[in-house]
Design a protein around this motif. Structure first.
Motif, PDB file in Angstrom:
ATOM      1  N   GLY A 241       3.445  19.208 -12.599  1.00 56.83           N
ATOM      2  CA  GLY A 241       4.630  19.849 -13.168  1.00 56.83           C
ATOM      3  C   GLY A 241       4.562  19.943 -14.679  1.00 56.83           C
ATOM      4  N   THR A 242       4.042  18.901 -15.307  1.00 56.20           N
ATOM      5  CA  THR A 242       3.929  18.899 -16.763  1.00 56.20           C
ATOM      6  C   THR A 242       2.966  19.970 -17.248  1.00 56.20           C
ATOM      7  OG1 THR A 242       4.427  16.551 -16.842  1.00 56.20           O
ATOM      8  CG2 THR A 242       3.345  17.481 -18.766  1.00 56.20           C
ATOM      9  N   THR A 243       1.849  20.132 -16.565  1.00 57.25           N
ATOM     10  CA  THR A 243       0.889  21.145 -16.998  1.00 57.25           C
ATOM     11  C   THR A 243       1.477  22.544 -16.908  1.00 57.25           C
ATOM     12  OG1 THR A 243      -0.109  21.289 -14.795  1.00 57.25           O
ATOM     13  CG2 THR A 243      -1.129  19.783 -16.358  1.00 57.25           C
ATOM     14  N   GLU A 244       2.290  22.798 -15.904  1.00 58.29           N
ATOM     15  CA  GLU A 244       2.878  24.128 -15.758  1.00 58.29           C
ATOM     16  C   GLU A 244       3.954  24.389 -16.803  1.00 58.29           C
ATOM     17  OE1 GLU A 244       4.063  24.773 -11.730  1.00 58.29           O
ATOM     18  OE2 GLU A 244       2.048  24.446 -10.967  1.00 58.29           O
ATOM     19  N   PHE A 245       4.707  23.378 -17.167  1.00 60.42           N
ATOM     20  CA  PHE A 245       5.767  23.587 -18.159  1.00 60.42           C
ATOM     21  C   PHE A 245       5.265  23.462 -19.590  1.00 60.42           C
ATOM     22  CE2 PHE A 245       8.445  22.563 -14.458  1.00 60.42           C
ATOM     23  CZ  PHE A 245       9.264  23.678 -14.500  1.00 60.42           C
ATOM     24  N   ALA A 246       4.262  22.636 -19.831  1.00 57.69           N
ATOM     25  CA  ALA A 246       3.754  22.443 -21.192  1.00 57.69           C
ATOM     26  C   ALA A 246       3.131  23.714 -21.741  1.00 57.69           C
ATOM     27  CB  ALA A 246       2.749  21.304 -21.220  1.00 57.69           C
ATOM     28  N   ILE A 247       2.432  24.460 -20.913  1.00 59.28           N
ATOM     29  CA  ILE A 247       1.773  25.673 -21.389  1.00 59.28           C
ATOM     30  C   ILE A 247       2.797  26.727 -21.811  1.00 59.28           C
ATOM     31  CG2 ILE A 247       1.502  26.789 -19.146  1.00 59.28           C
ATOM     32  CD1 ILE A 247      -1.038  26.775 -22.014  1.00 59.28           C
ATOM     33  N   MET A 248       3.984  26.708 -21.220  1.00 62.97           N
ATOM     34  CA  MET A 248       5.018  27.670 -21.634  1.00 62.97           C
ATOM     35  C   MET A 248       5.442  27.428 -23.073  1.00 62.97           C
ATOM     36  SD  MET A 248       7.403  28.257 -18.326  1.00 62.97           S
ATOM     37  CE  MET A 248       7.211  26.759 -17.415  1.00 62.97           C
ATOM     38  N   GLY A 249       5.487  26.184 -23.484  1.00 61.84           N
ATOM     39  CA  GLY A 249       5.829  25.868 -24.865  1.00 61.84           C
ATOM     40  C   GLY A 249       4.728  26.233 -25.842  1.00 61.84           C
ATOM     41  N   LEU A 250       3.534  26.359 -25.337  1.00 63.40           N
ATOM     42  CA  LEU A 250       2.385  26.703 -26.174  1.00 63.40           C
ATOM     43  C   LEU A 250       1.976  28.164 -26.032  1.00 63.40           C
ATOM     44  CD1 LEU A 250       0.276  23.530 -25.352  1.00 63.40           C
ATOM     45  CD2 LEU A 250       1.608  23.960 -27.426  1.00 63.40           C
ATOM     46  N   LEU A 251       2.842  28.961 -25.433  1.00 62.00           N
ATOM     47  CA  LEU A 251       2.498  30.356 -25.144  1.00 62.00           C
ATOM     48  C   LEU A 251       2.099  31.125 -26.402  1.00 62.00           C
ATOM     49  CD1 LEU A 251       2.285  32.679 -23.132  1.00 62.00           C
ATOM     50  CD2 LEU A 251       4.707  33.104 -23.475  1.00 62.00           C
ATOM     51  N   GLN A 252       2.871  31.014 -27.450  1.00 58.59           N
ATOM     52  CA  GLN A 252       2.580  31.777 -28.672  1.00 58.59           C
ATOM     53  C   GLN A 252       1.219  31.397 -29.259  1.00 58.59           C
ATOM     54  OE1 GLN A 252       4.601  34.351 -29.672  1.00 58.59           O
ATOM     55  NE2 GLN A 252       2.815  34.808 -30.927  1.00 58.59           N
ATOM     56  N   GLU A 253       0.916  30.110 -29.306  1.00 61.59           N
ATOM     57  CA  GLU A 253      -0.382  29.670 -29.818  1.00 61.59           C
ATOM     58  C   GLU A 253      -1.516  30.129 -28.918  1.00 61.59           C
ATOM     59  OE1 GLU A 253       2.276  27.716 -29.541  1.00 61.59           O
ATOM     60  OE2 GLU A 253       2.727  27.168 -31.599  1.00 61.59           O
TER      61      GLU A 253
ATOM     62  N   ARG B  57       0.834  -1.208   0.000  1.00 61.16           N
ATOM     63  CA  ARG B  57       0.000   0.000   0.000  1.00 61.16           C
ATOM     64  C   ARG B  57       0.863   1.250   0.000  1.00 61.16           C
ATOM     65  NH1 ARG B  57      -4.953   0.046   3.979  1.00 61.16           N
ATOM     66  NH2 ARG B  57      -5.331   1.844   2.690  1.00 61.16           N
ATOM     67  N   ALA B  58       1.966   1.213   0.733  1.00 61.70           N
ATOM     68  CA  ALA B  58       2.864   2.363   0.771  1.00 61.70           C
ATOM     69  C   ALA B  58       3.491   2.610  -0.594  1.00 61.70           C
ATOM     70  CB  ALA B  58       3.946   2.162   1.824  1.00 61.70           C
ATOM     71  N   SER B  59       3.874   1.551  -1.277  1.00 63.37           N
ATOM     72  CA  SER B  59       4.470   1.735  -2.599  1.00 63.37           C
ATOM     73  C   SER B  59       3.436   2.251  -3.596  1.00 63.37           C
ATOM     74  CB  SER B  59       5.098   0.435  -3.098  1.00 63.37           C
ATOM     75  OG  SER B  59       4.107  -0.541  -3.334  1.00 63.37           O
ATOM     76  N   HIS B  60       2.191   1.837  -3.466  1.00 60.80           N
ATOM     77  CA  HIS B  60       1.133   2.358  -4.331  1.00 60.80           C
ATOM     78  C   HIS B  60       0.890   3.840  -4.051  1.00 60.80           C
ATOM     79  CE1 HIS B  60      -0.905  -1.479  -5.918  1.00 60.80           C
ATOM     80  NE2 HIS B  60       0.320  -1.772  -5.524  1.00 60.80           N
ATOM     81  N   ALA B  61       0.936   4.216  -2.781  1.00 59.12           N
ATOM     82  CA  ALA B  61       0.731   5.620  -2.421  1.00 59.12           C
ATOM     83  C   ALA B  61       1.868   6.488  -2.950  1.00 59.12           C
ATOM     84  CB  ALA B  61       0.628   5.756  -0.902  1.00 59.12           C
ATOM     85  N   VAL B  62       3.093   6.012  -2.840  1.00 55.75           N
ATOM     86  CA  VAL B  62       4.239   6.763  -3.352  1.00 55.75           C
ATOM     87  C   VAL B  62       4.144   6.900  -4.865  1.00 55.75           C
ATOM     88  CG1 VAL B  62       6.742   6.702  -3.669  1.00 55.75           C
ATOM     89  CG2 VAL B  62       5.763   6.210  -1.439  1.00 55.75           C
ATOM     90  N   PHE B  63       3.734   5.839  -5.542  1.00 57.14           N
ATOM     91  CA  PHE B  63       3.568   5.895  -6.993  1.00 57.14           C
ATOM     92  C   PHE B  63       2.487   6.909  -7.380  1.00 57.14           C
ATOM     93  CE2 PHE B  63       1.517   4.394 -10.922  1.00 57.14           C
ATOM     94  CZ  PHE B  63       2.597   4.501 -11.776  1.00 57.14           C
ATOM     95  N   ALA B  64       1.365   6.900  -6.667  1.00 59.05           N
ATOM     96  CA  ALA B  64       0.281   7.841  -6.962  1.00 59.05           C
ATOM     97  C   ALA B  64       0.744   9.286  -6.749  1.00 59.05           C
ATOM     98  CB  ALA B  64      -0.933   7.543  -6.090  1.00 59.05           C
ATOM     99  N   LEU B  65       1.490   9.533  -5.698  1.00 62.35           N
ATOM    100  CA  LEU B  65       2.011  10.882  -5.447  1.00 62.35           C
ATOM    101  C   LEU B  65       3.003  11.298  -6.529  1.00 62.35           C
ATOM    102  CD1 LEU B  65       2.488  10.761  -1.587  1.00 62.35           C
ATOM    103  CD2 LEU B  65       0.856  12.155  -2.862  1.00 62.35           C
ATOM    104  N   ALA B  66       3.831  10.373  -6.968  1.00 66.93           N
ATOM    105  CA  ALA B  66       4.800  10.687  -8.018  1.00 66.93           C
ATOM    106  C   ALA B  66       4.103  11.021  -9.334  1.00 66.93           C
ATOM    107  CB  ALA B  66       5.765   9.513  -8.212  1.00 66.93           C
ATOM    108  N   VAL B  67       3.089  10.247  -9.686  1.00 70.02           N
ATOM    109  CA  VAL B  67       2.344  10.512 -10.922  1.00 70.02           C
ATOM    110  C   VAL B  67       1.624  11.851 -10.825  1.00 70.02           C
ATOM    111  CG1 VAL B  67       0.395   9.725 -12.346  1.00 70.02           C
ATOM    112  CG2 VAL B  67       2.124   8.102 -11.573  1.00 70.02           C
ATOM    113  N   GLY B  68       1.026  12.127  -9.691  1.00 68.25           N
ATOM    114  CA  GLY B  68       0.346  13.408  -9.496  1.00 68.25           C
ATOM    115  C   GLY B  68       1.298  14.588  -9.579  1.00 68.25           C
ATOM    116  N   GLY B  69       2.449  14.461  -8.955  1.00 70.29           N
ATOM    117  CA  GLY B  69       3.454  15.528  -9.024  1.00 70.29           C
ATOM    118  C   GLY B  69       3.958  15.741 -10.437  1.00 70.29           C
ATOM    119  N   PHE B  70       4.155  14.651 -11.156  1.00 67.50           N
ATOM    120  CA  PHE B  70       4.590  14.756 -12.549  1.00 67.50           C
ATOM    121  C   PHE B  70       3.524  15.446 -13.397  1.00 67.50           C
ATOM    122  CE2 PHE B  70       4.749  13.022 -16.869  1.00 67.50           C
ATOM    123  CZ  PHE B  70       6.034  13.429 -17.238  1.00 67.50           C
ATOM    124  N   ALA B  71       2.276  15.092 -13.179  1.00 65.96           N
ATOM    125  CA  ALA B  71       1.183  15.685 -13.965  1.00 65.96           C
ATOM    126  C   ALA B  71       1.065  17.181 -13.704  1.00 65.96           C
ATOM    127  CB  ALA B  71      -0.131  14.981 -13.639  1.00 65.96           C
TER     128      ALA B  71
END
Length: 83
Positions: free
Chosen positions: A27-39, A11-25
């Protein structure tokens, strides 16, 4: 030998995985929009600095909103919070 420690570790490893995926998601949304700024600014019909302010407002919302939602969610039952 008890199965409880193995279940807790799983259960602990599943929780750590869920937190890692959430953190990645998040972070990705904040950085992805910078690449799409002009559009984004072209589609919205705003200036590039105004588009930068939109990105900053989103990031500020995440910084302020995440701890508030975590504090409110801590008081709720887990199943109700998930739904």
């Amino acid at each position: 030998m008890s199965l409880a420690p193995a279940l807790n570790a799983k259960r602990a490893s599943h929780a750590v995985f869920a937190l890692a995926v959430g953190g990645f998601a998040i972070g990705t949304t904040e950085f992805a929009i910078m690449g799409l700024l002009q559009e984004m600014v072209t589609d919205l019909g705003i200036s590039v600095p105004a588009g930068g302010h939109v990105i900053s407002a989103y990031a500020l919302g995440v910084v302020v909103g995440a701890p508030v939602l975590a504090a409110l969610g801590a008081r709720m039952p887990r199943k109700k919070l998930a739904v």
